[in-house]
Design a protein around this motif. Structure first.
Motif, mmCIF file in Angstrom:
data_model
loop_
_atom_site.group_PDB
_atom_site.id
_atom_site.type_symbol
_atom_site.label_atom_id
_atom_site.label_comp_id
_atom_site.label_asym_id
_atom_site.label_seq_id
_atom_site.Cartn_x
_atom_site.Cartn_y
_atom_site.Cartn_z
ATOM 1 N N PHE A 270 -6.176 10.049 6.403
ATOM 2 C CA PHE A 270 -5.301 9.055 5.788
ATOM 3 C C PHE A 270 -5.975 8.493 4.527
ATOM 4 O O PHE A 270 -7.073 7.950 4.592
ATOM 5 N N THR B 114 0.285 5.182 1.561
ATOM 6 C CA THR B 114 -0.588 5.993 2.410
ATOM 7 C C THR B 114 -0.170 7.451 2.334
ATOM 8 O O THR B 114 1.017 7.771 2.437
ATOM 9 N N ASP C 44 0.824 -1.207 0.000
ATOM 10 C CA ASP C 44 0.000 0.000 0.000
ATOM 11 C C ASP C 44 0.855 1.252 0.000
ATOM 12 O O ASP C 44 2.021 1.241 0.399
ATOM 13 N N THR D 91 -5.361 5.721 1.669
ATOM 14 C CA THR D 91 -4.558 4.541 1.377
ATOM 15 C C THR D 91 -4.887 4.025 -0.023
ATOM 16 O O THR D 91 -6.061 3.873 -0.372
#
Length: 493
Positions: free
Chosen positions: A458, A312, A310, A460
């Motif tokens: 956040f 972020t 991922d 992601t």
């Protein structure tokens, strides 16, 4: 009786009995003809729903869209790639639109009979007709004709969001009833994001090829550059609309990170969040009495972190945050705190008909696009960066690009959104739709708020690009009449 006979005689002398009878007869014929046409369209719609509503959609991943569009690979060329894409759109679009119509007709509280909802249903019905009345494309000429029809559809559907908002924001609905509509709105906007992404990607494939780009997808989407672009748009809006000097931006972390992604989706999410942060920081540090801000304002920090699977992006501000009691409200589409938005109504105070306004905007777009056909379908960051302006032709202000055809041209149209801490909204989509964008290809958007200090947001993103679109999976048993259509059984994939 004598008075009545005298009146009839006077009317006959004045108008003539034949003219009176003809007038009554023509009115009756007109009314009957309109009713027959309406019934015929209703029956045709039910036939389309039975045919396409029972089919399953075909979600696409970023990698599938990217690999399929690479027509410079061995054994493929531009014409065959566009023809195959057109054939997929021709089969897939009626299924997705039929699912949207089914969901609209299944709305509770009598909303399916609302005039604005009926206009949206009629527009979707027209869309299916325009696709299905032509056979599956089998030549480059038929492919180009379909692509031109898709362009007009993308223009014509831009105002649907505003009409949905006007239909569902009724004062006749209680707060609990509005909350019960949240799953429907999530489904509607998630499907709409998928539809417009698919169609705009197909249209973009027909444009001149750019390095590292295939349709809407940038193979080397540079995260920090998109952050800077989004910040420029958000600061321009805050400067023009709020007359404030925004706080500075600091980007740290893995600033050289790139990812294969739909860049316009990422830019939209970052623009929305950064606009919230800029305005909230200014308001939190402004003296309420004199409306003077502390100088300099605390900076907004963006942290980019790249993991194994991922990426972020964290947006950290000191905009005052909000209390836990307000947390659920930030994800609702139909919650309207008094201080959270500014609305501007049409000049005549009335709601425009979606079909007439769509046709007029379509003609305007056609004339404008003829002068710049090479960029008429742009949906990417460059059109938003270069052409950002405040659009005052809708029910409320909106961050927008020029009248382009793609995802941003719709997604930045007005929609009264969920609770947004303190900022008068410009894009009017808000955090609920941002979260749908993040989840569309398997990502997420989350918030950690610290009351009287600030918020950490956040975003992601998945790195692999293999996650299929998170469009709703609908399971309908379609009866012969829409009045008896059951509630759908569904969850977001």
């Amino acid at each position: 009786r004598k008075a009545a006979a005298a009146t009839c005689s006077a009317l006959a002398r004045e108008f003539g009995p034949v003219r009176i009878n003809r007038h009554i007869s023509n009115s009756a014929q007109l009314s009957t003809r309109e009713q027959v046409q309406k019934d015929a369209r209703s029956m045709h719609l039910q036939k389309l729903l039975r045919e396409y509503g029972a089919k399953h959609t075909t979600p696409l991943s970023i990698n599938q869209m990217f690999d399929f569009g690479q027509y410079d690979s061995p054994g493929r060329n531009r014409s065959t790639t566009l023809l195959a894409a057109a054939q997929f759109v021709h089969e897939e679009l009626p299924v997705r639109v039929a699912h949207l119509i089914q969901d609209l007709l299944a709305l509770p509280f009598g909303l399916s009979q609302n005039s604005a909802i009926q206009e949206v249903v009629e527009l979707f019905h027209t869309t299916i007709n325009e696709v299905t009345e032509h056979p599956r494309p089998k030549s480059s000429k038929e492919e180009r004709e379909l692509r031109e029809r898709i362009k007009k559809m993308l223009r014509r559907h831009r105002n649907i969001v505003t009409h949905m908002r006007s239909a569902l924001a009724s004062d006749l609905l209680s707060e609990d009833e509005k909350l019960s509509l949240q799953p429907f709105l999530d489904r509607f906007y998630a499907t709409r994001i998928g539809n417009r992404t698919m169609l705009a990607h197909y249209v973009e494939l027909g444009q001149a090829k750019k390095d590292n780009w295939v349709g809407l997808i940038n193979d080397k989407c540079h995260i920090s550059k998109v952050v800077s672009s989004a910040y420029s748009i958000a600061t321009a809006v805050c400067t023009q609309h709020h007359q404030i000097q925004p706080p500075s931006l600091v980007v740290v972390g893995a600033t050289d990170t790139t990812v294969r992604y739909v860049e316009s989706h990422l830019e939209y999410m970052l623009t929305e969040v950064l606009h919230n942060s800029i305005y909230s920081t200014w308001q939190h540090h402004t003296a309420k009495t004199e409306m003077k801000s502390v100088s300099p304002l605390p900076e907004i920090k963006v942290v980019i972190a790249e993991g194994e699977k991922d990426i972020t992006v964290a947006i950290l501000d000191q905009g005052g945050g909000f209390g836990r009691k307000n947390f659920d409200s930030i994800w609702t589409h139909l919650h309207f705190p008094d201080s959270c938005f500014i609305t501007h109504h049409h000049g005549n105070g009335s709601e425009n008909n979606i079909l007439s306004s769509s046709s007029s905007s379509s003609s305007t777009d056609d004339s404008s696009s003829s002068s710049s056909s090479s960029s008429s379908c742009s949906t990417e960051g460059d059109s938003m960066r270069d052409n950002c302006y405040i659009n005052k032709n809708h029910d409320s202000d909106s961050i927008n690009s020029k009248d382009t055809l793609g995802v941003n041209a719709h997604d930045l149209s007005p929609l009264i959104n969920g609770y947004s801490r303190a900022a008068p909204r410009l894009s009017q989509n808000g955090l609920p739709v941002c979260r749908l964008y993040a989840r569309h290809f398997g990502g997420e958007l989350s918030i950690q708020a610290m009351e009287n200090y600030g918020c950490d947001v956040f975003i992601t993103l998945r790195k692999d690009g293999d996650f299929p679109e998170a469009i709703p999976a609908l399971d309908y048993s379609v009866p012969g009449s829409s009045l008896d259509m059951p509630q759908p059984k569904h969850l977001l994939i």
